[in-house]
Design an enzyme around this catalytic site. Structure first.
Site, PDB file in Angstrom:
ATOM      1  N   LYS A   1     -12.082   3.374  -1.526  1.00  0.00           N
ATOM      2  CA  LYS A   1     -11.368   2.205  -2.039  1.00  0.00           C
ATOM      3  C   LYS A   1      -9.859   2.417  -1.936  1.00  0.00           C
ATOM      4  O   LYS A   1      -9.116   1.516  -1.543  1.00  0.00           O
ATOM      5  CB  LYS A   1     -11.766   1.938  -3.497  1.00  0.00           C
ATOM      6  CG  LYS A   1     -11.077   0.737  -4.141  1.00  0.00           C
ATOM      7  CD  LYS A   1     -11.524  -0.588  -3.538  1.00  0.00           C
ATOM      8  CE  LYS A   1     -10.622  -1.743  -3.893  1.00  0.00           C
ATOM      9  NZ  LYS A   1     -10.677  -2.139  -5.289  1.00  0.00           N
TER      10      LYS A   1
ATOM     11  N   THR B   1     -11.419   0.175 -10.099  1.00  0.00           N
ATOM     12  CA  THR B   1     -10.647   0.901  -9.098  1.00  0.00           C
ATOM     13  C   THR B   1      -9.841   1.986  -9.800  1.00  0.00           C
ATOM     14  O   THR B   1      -8.912   1.684 -10.547  1.00  0.00           O
ATOM     15  CB  THR B   1      -9.715  -0.051  -8.334  1.00  0.00           C
ATOM     16  OG1 THR B   1     -10.524  -0.922  -7.535  1.00  0.00           O
ATOM     17  CG2 THR B   1      -8.772   0.714  -7.421  1.00  0.00           C
TER      18      THR B   1
ATOM     19  N   LYS C   1       0.766   0.011  -7.375  1.00  0.00           N
ATOM     20  CA  LYS C   1       0.117   1.103  -8.107  1.00  0.00           C
ATOM     21  C   LYS C   1      -0.858   1.855  -7.195  1.00  0.00           C
ATOM     22  O   LYS C   1      -0.893   3.093  -7.197  1.00  0.00           O
ATOM     23  CB  LYS C   1      -0.637   0.545  -9.317  1.00  0.00           C
ATOM     24  CG  LYS C   1      -1.168   1.586 -10.270  1.00  0.00           C
ATOM     25  CD  LYS C   1      -2.248   1.009 -11.187  1.00  0.00           C
ATOM     26  CE  LYS C   1      -3.503   0.650 -10.386  1.00  0.00           C
ATOM     27  NZ  LYS C   1      -4.649   0.196 -11.167  1.00  0.00           N
TER      28      LYS C   1
END
Lengths: 287, 287, 287, 287
Positions: free
Chosen positions: A170, A95, A238
């Protein structure tokens, strides 16, 4: 044909095991080699560096924690990219941010290779059971070529669009999860303040039209206040930060995202960084 | 046994029709009597005032737009409550604030009657097809007594807790919808800014773990930008405001709720008050 | 002694002029040399590159729009840093992020030079009248050495702390301005919605305990809705974004900052990017 | 001429003392009569009820904590309004919502009296030293009539507009304070996280263009973390809530206000309700 797999953490080790079960010969690398033991016991070759993986394969998967780790594995002193035979295929399932994926695609192409960004939707359990969903950015023919491999690890392979759009999807996906999680936490908070039990609230809301499927998977954590991590809160923070920075770059105003991001920041300050991201409930509704 | 029904708007008219289809004799009242015509044609008695309803029934439903309208129908000069025979049962299916429901319960009890707050989850189509979910606050035995009637209008009757908790659950429920709607709008906004189509975003996100069921019902509105109202944006804004005021009264901090409330306020200012509440997407992502 | 000055925009040209008026020999550089004409007419030497500045000076000021522009002038192909005689002093008055200033300090030191980050508080008019305030990060003795030069351009030289803290203080300062501006805009919005005139609100609030001095300088812009830029809204938005990113890096939750940042983002989307940052009022209270 | 004064709390006792020092004969009432002792010792008459005040005066001040307390004193069973001789003047200096002031004005007029809403800007110290600022709503001639009395208690009497606009201005004023306080807290938070001392931050920011005068009065509280209350945090939270409700009623979106309101709600939850409202800093930057 050998398949390279770099990064054998919580997710990567389970994904590689599913590739292996489907009969693929693996060449694996992990910074701490102990994590490769189970795979090696089943026949995988343990490489001593990413470079060794590159020498032995034409298809390489990376599943690492940060863009920096991906870049080091691919392009560092002992990186695999320079060793691959021409026209090889690199699939990055990590990711990362969309602009990083686009940069990796450009570099791979210049070196004569092909690239797919293919992050996954789903965490520990779907990784183990081969029920992940791959969100893929890149060329359609490359997606088709690699689909049989992805199918051993996931239940669906969605070709979102050109390079970077797998990573983009994503990011959007995780941002939606973070926001819904915070919204649900606040809904429970108001409901319990009015005397309704958490059980009644979960039962009613989760079986109603607002019951997003992933919330049901978190129900038990909320009710037991056992927030052992599936996806740590600091990672969600994050990802929300990454979405905020991307929104700035794209010139897009996202007020709810930013408010939710700061609630996660507060939860981190309150010591919940290592807990599951559903522990934002613990911050919103302490007990 | 006659059943009274006061308030024949979008929801009430369809709910009353389902009661009637199940064979109940209705005595109905609506401020604009034209809306009662279809029911009367099927045999319902049209009352000239709430008072007339009270004289003819032992069970009365109210389904009205505001607490003020409910109070007028029950306790106004021509209110029904003072006319009911002893130990009658009043079910208020309107969406009101919990403290109002509690006050009505207290007044009804003092006058020798029983009260249930029973707002519904679901809008036009579930009202028509008898697929509503009743969120009920009050005494268990009263819920059981009225359950056969509720079953004609809904697919589920959830007894949440004591008086006011039906209203509380409804408020929490709508607050969750409003927040998820705004979150989804922002997710689409970021995704489209990165070049992914709305169709791809909806398909991926709505079939993924974040796909709350009601969002799927809104997909077509978002893709066509036809925001004809099922639940108007200004009503959602009102419900979010109500939740905010309740949070203040309960001493509870809900930052996401308040941010979302102000996005709906901005959308109202932008002229979207009468559109469906999913039109918050039009504000977040104008086109 | 020659003094180098690189960057002759709105701010830099006025600052350099004040240095010149105080009797200093200037060697100046600007990408578009036309902006140097007035200074050259008064005796300044026009350099054809930053490199030329470096060859002629032991003290160099930079006043540029972005970190990238500063880096190019100092370290690019025609950068000045490599040309300076040993132990020279570089003062960067640009508004940049603290980590950039720290990196420049480290590089300058490695090359045998000294560095100060010295961004200014104050915009066009104070620059012209020598009323700026310098917020300086670096060694105390270097601050003292350069103080006579700074005094020609400003009314105060504040030594905040080590390298990077001048930039840090500037960021904190601008973040405070942006938040107060948005707060004041909302206060006027509520007041006018209640029928009080903008004039009465400004007069009362600005002369009261909440009347931050810079707000008084914006009063006329608000009342006339003439938002000709002193400090463009998109720059404020950038500074708020920078503060948000820094807060993330420092592990600090700042909910108000982020909400205000998104209001500026919305104002940008509404076409106000090039206006003065006080035009956030135009977004909050359109007319 | 007797002057009535009802409400001898922190503010009211000091205001009444200044009226008395200027030579006015006071008839005072407070729920706990002990608070009247100092005034009585200087010659004031202690009334046993608001009603007694009404019988003895043609001008009555009220300075009470809530609208409910004001209404009880004026219109309750022992209220003063019904006892006043015709065309008397009632000045309510309490901080209440604008719609309440308008309602009181209407009632007073119907009973043949005149009304001013005259809340004050300034807390304990200005009340003691006669340096308050009165924000007055009502008829100009009534303001002029009462100005000599107000001048004994304050340094300025601002006639904002018709009935309710004094209360409106006070609400807007407090909302601005609350937002600036939160902004300043966040600025200090970011600055200290970057290694700048609180002292340096306060010195620089408070003497700069963002230094709102009331912030300087709070500096010592912030630096010593002694948040003994001048204006309690829970009152500020109440005022922000009131502004939020008013914004909803007026159809106005105020995102910053609502975010700040929730920070104060969080600070209340953290146990700071009784501290000075500047203790929001303790919540934002715990130590």
């Amino acid at each position: 044909m050998n398949v390279g797999f770099i990064g054998l953490g919580i997710m990567g080790s389970r994904m590689a095991a599913n590739l292996q079960k489907a009969g693929h010969e693996l060449v694996v690398y992990n910074r701490t080699p102990e994590k490769a033991e189970a795979l090696v016991a089943q026949g995988a070759t343990l490489a001593s560096s990413p470079q060794e993986v590159g020498k032995a394969c034409r298809v390489v998967f990376t599943m690492l924690a940060t863009p920096e780790a991906v870049e080091e594995a691919a392009l560092g002193q002992h990186g695999f990219l320079k060793e691959l035979p021409g026209n090889s295929l690199w699939i990055d399932a990590s990711t990362v941010n969309p602009s990083f994926s686009q940069r990796m695609a450009t570099i791979a192409h210049k070196m004569g290779h092909r690239f797919l960004d293919a992050p996954v939707s789903g965490s520990l359990v779907p990784a183990e059971t081969g029920q992940l969903v791959f969100l893929v950015g890149g060329e359609a023919k490359d997606v088709e070529e690699v689909r049989p491999l992805l199918d051993t690890m996931g239940k669906a392979v969605l070709h979102i669009g050109p390079h970077g759009q797998g990573a983009s999807m994503k990011m959007v996906n995780n941002m939606l999860f973070g926001q819904i999680m915070a919204a649900f936490a606040e809904a429970l908070r108001l409901g319990t303040s009015l005397g309704i039990s958490e059980e009644m609230l979960c039962q009613t809301l989760l079986n109603g039209p607002g019951g997003a499927p992933f919330l049901k998977l978190k129900e038990n954590k909320l009710l037991t206040r056992d927030f052992s991590p599936e996806f740590p809160l600091e990672w969600m923070h994050k990802d929300l930060h990454l979405a905020g920075v991307t929104a700035y770059e794209q010139g897009v105003a996202l007020p709810t995202l930013h408010t939710v991001k700061e609630i996660f920041a507060q939860a981190k300050q309150a010591g919940l960084a290592q807990e599951d991201f559903s522990a934002v409930y613990q911050f919103v509704n302490p007990k």
